[in-house]
Design an enzyme around this catalytic site. Structure first.
Site, short mmCIF file in Angstrom:
data_model
loop_
_atom_site.label_atom_id
_atom_site.label_comp_id
_atom_site.label_asym_id
_atom_site.label_seq_id
_atom_site.Cartn_x
_atom_site.Cartn_y
_atom_site.Cartn_z
CG ASP A 250 4.70 28.03 0.50
OD1 ASP A 250 4.69 28.23 -0.73
OD2 ASP A 250 5.08 28.88 1.33
CE LYS A 257 8.06 28.17 1.65
NZ LYS A 257 8.36 29.34 2.50
CG ASP A 268 2.67 27.28 4.79
OD1 ASP A 268 2.85 27.89 5.85
OD2 ASP A 268 2.68 27.84 3.68
NE ARG A 331 2.26 37.89 3.07
CZ ARG A 331 3.45 38.35 3.49
NH1 ARG A 331 3.77 39.62 3.29
NH2 ARG A 331 4.28 37.55 4.10
#
Length: 481
Positions: A250, A257, A268, A331
């Site tokens: 990720d 990030k 992740d 999600r």
């Protein structure tokens, strides 16, 4: 390392309560205590090695007699095994007596588990391998207890196989663990055990309408994979469902990030690793249950095709989603995964596991897994399983206020509820796709991969919550003590 029963070796591990010596070692322990070398404190270790006779005694402190529990025994065994390995001792014995207020079968399993934890190492990328010398530990059991203890020892051996698989998958760098490699690892590990493993390619995911999952996959040159694992050990009852987040790396996408935050993002996919490891343990121990597990695997990369903040995407459930941050990608994959497992696999209840939010780490640190639910009875099963496993969980709130924070303006939902309450708004987002199915969400962002070794858990991947998932599927323990 193997565990045997009854053999006597010159090296012996000896369990010692604080301030209480055994008749066989009273003089030695008194002298050690007088010199403040060893008092039996929880976690203490002291070794006596006789070079002439070859006899070695490894004293393991387990603290106050009335405070001893399975977790203390795991740690004592782990430290004892490490000490024996340091001393280059390959064979040892331990006398396992009945401890106050503890089930003998469970305490013996706990000690065996600690021994197994000690031999784990992820060293395939090291030019100098990490040595572990201890090859065998023989248990001196109480008379007449073998019939109850031996099945438990085999069970924990298989459970540790699942935990080690999980750790290895999570520790593997993203350059070598792509979504396709993760899918093939699940297939090669589980199919020989009788688990049906179906791999979905991009076209098959598109045909199913997995628009949220595929939006995350758009930016990567690595092809996404759906991994469906079906274990049938029970009768014709509906299976329980396990879902694991499978983001193999990720970057945060265009909501990128900071560099230091990316270093561990190969982990992740900790949820998928835990689910695959749990399925292995379930099959090895031949649980008489039906279980279906689903992982939607992709990485979250940046390219000219990647999704961006402000996009509105679809989902398998037909709900539209405003993208407020591309770093809330897990999600999105879970939304399609939980909807798929409910609608297409017909599970009666579902537990999803995900390294989902930094907010959960802020709240609970690396010590507790965050738990959310729409069904307290199901969460009760998870709580009981976590207690059996020694993997603490802590329930966090999921009230209607958090659902309001993810209500969209231009779409049905938004994928971020803002800075505050981030673990709860992430769980509320997933809940929007489970409808009325009993569901628990486990946020393992803090517990799946830790910054430094703690107790018997190694730095890096811990293997949590494989044991919790296993004992949840197994259900009420009727093995007796």
């Amino acid at each position: 390392m193997k565990i045997t029963i009854g053999q006597k070796y010159d090296a012996e591990m000896i369990l010692v309560f604080k301030g209480k010596g055994s008749e066989d070692h009273e003089n030695i322990l008194s002298r050690l205590s007088e010199k403040n070398l060893f008092k039996g404190e929880e976690g203490e270790v002291f070794s006596l090695v006789n070079m002439e006779t070859g006899r070695s005694q490894i004293f393991l402190g387990i603290g106050e007699e009335d405070q001893a529990d399975e977790e203390i025994l795991r740690l004592a065994a782990f430290k004892g095994a490490k000490e024996l390995s340091r001393l280059k001792i390959s064979e040892a014995s331990v006398k396992l007596t009945k401890l106050p207020n503890l089930c003998y079968r469970k305490s013996t399993k706990a000690f065996a588990e600690g021994l197994y934890h000690a031999e784990y190492r992820f060293d395939q990328y090291l030019s100098k391998k990490q040595e572990f010398s201890l090859a065998e530990v023989s248990f001196d059991l109480l008379p007449g207890k073998e019939e109850k203890v031996l099945p438990g020892l085999k069970e924990i051996e298989h459970l540790m196989d699942g935990i080690f698989l999980t750790r290895n998958l999570i520790n593997e760098p993203a350059i070598s663990l792509t979504p396709e490699v993760l899918a093939q690892a699940a297939k090669s590990e589980l199919e020989p055990l009788g688990i049906e493993v179906e791999i979905l390619d991009r076209a098959e995911c598109e045909a199913l309408g997995m628009k949220a999952f595929l939006a995350v996959a758009k930016g990567s040159t690595n092809e996404p994979r759906g991994i469906i694992m079906r274990y049938r050990g029970g009768n014709d009852e509906a299976p329980v469902g396990l879902v694991g987040k499978g983001v193999t790396f990720d970057t945060g996408g265009y909501s990128i990030k900071p560099g230091p935050s990316m270093i561990t993002m190969n982990g992740d996919m900790g949820g998928s690793g835990a689910v695959i490891g749990a399925m292995k343990a379930i099959a090895l121990n031949k649980l008489e249950k039906n279980v279906t597990a689903v992982v939607l695997a992709t990485d979250n990369m940046i390219s000219g095709d990647a999704f961006v903040p402000g996009d509105i995407i679809g989902s398998m459930a037909g709900k539209t989603i405003e993208i407020h941050t591309t770093d809330a990608e897990g999600r999105l994959t879970l939304a399609d995964a939980v909807y798929y497992i409910i609608k297409k696999e017909g599970v009666k209840e579902v537990v999803d596991v995900a390294t989902l939010t930094g907010a959960c780490v802020v709240a609970l640190g690396e010590f507790n897994t965050g738990a959310f639910t729409n069904n307290e009875e199901l969460l009760g099963k998870i709580r009981a399983a976590a207690k059996e496993a020694g993997e603490p969980v802590w329930q966090l709130p999921l009230s209607k206020e958090y659902h309001k924070l993810i209500k969209g303006d231009r779409g049905d939902l938004k994928n971020s509820g803002g800075r505050w309450g981030g673990a709860s708004t992430a769980a509320a987002f997933i809940e929007a796709f489970v409808e009325d199915t009993p569901w628990v969400h486990l946020d393992i962002a803090g517990t799946s991969d830790i910054a430094g070794a703690r107790g018997y858990l190694p730095k890096g991947a811990t293997g949590m919550p494989v044991k919790t998932l296993y004992y949840y599927v197994k259900g009420e323990n009727k093995g007796g003590c």
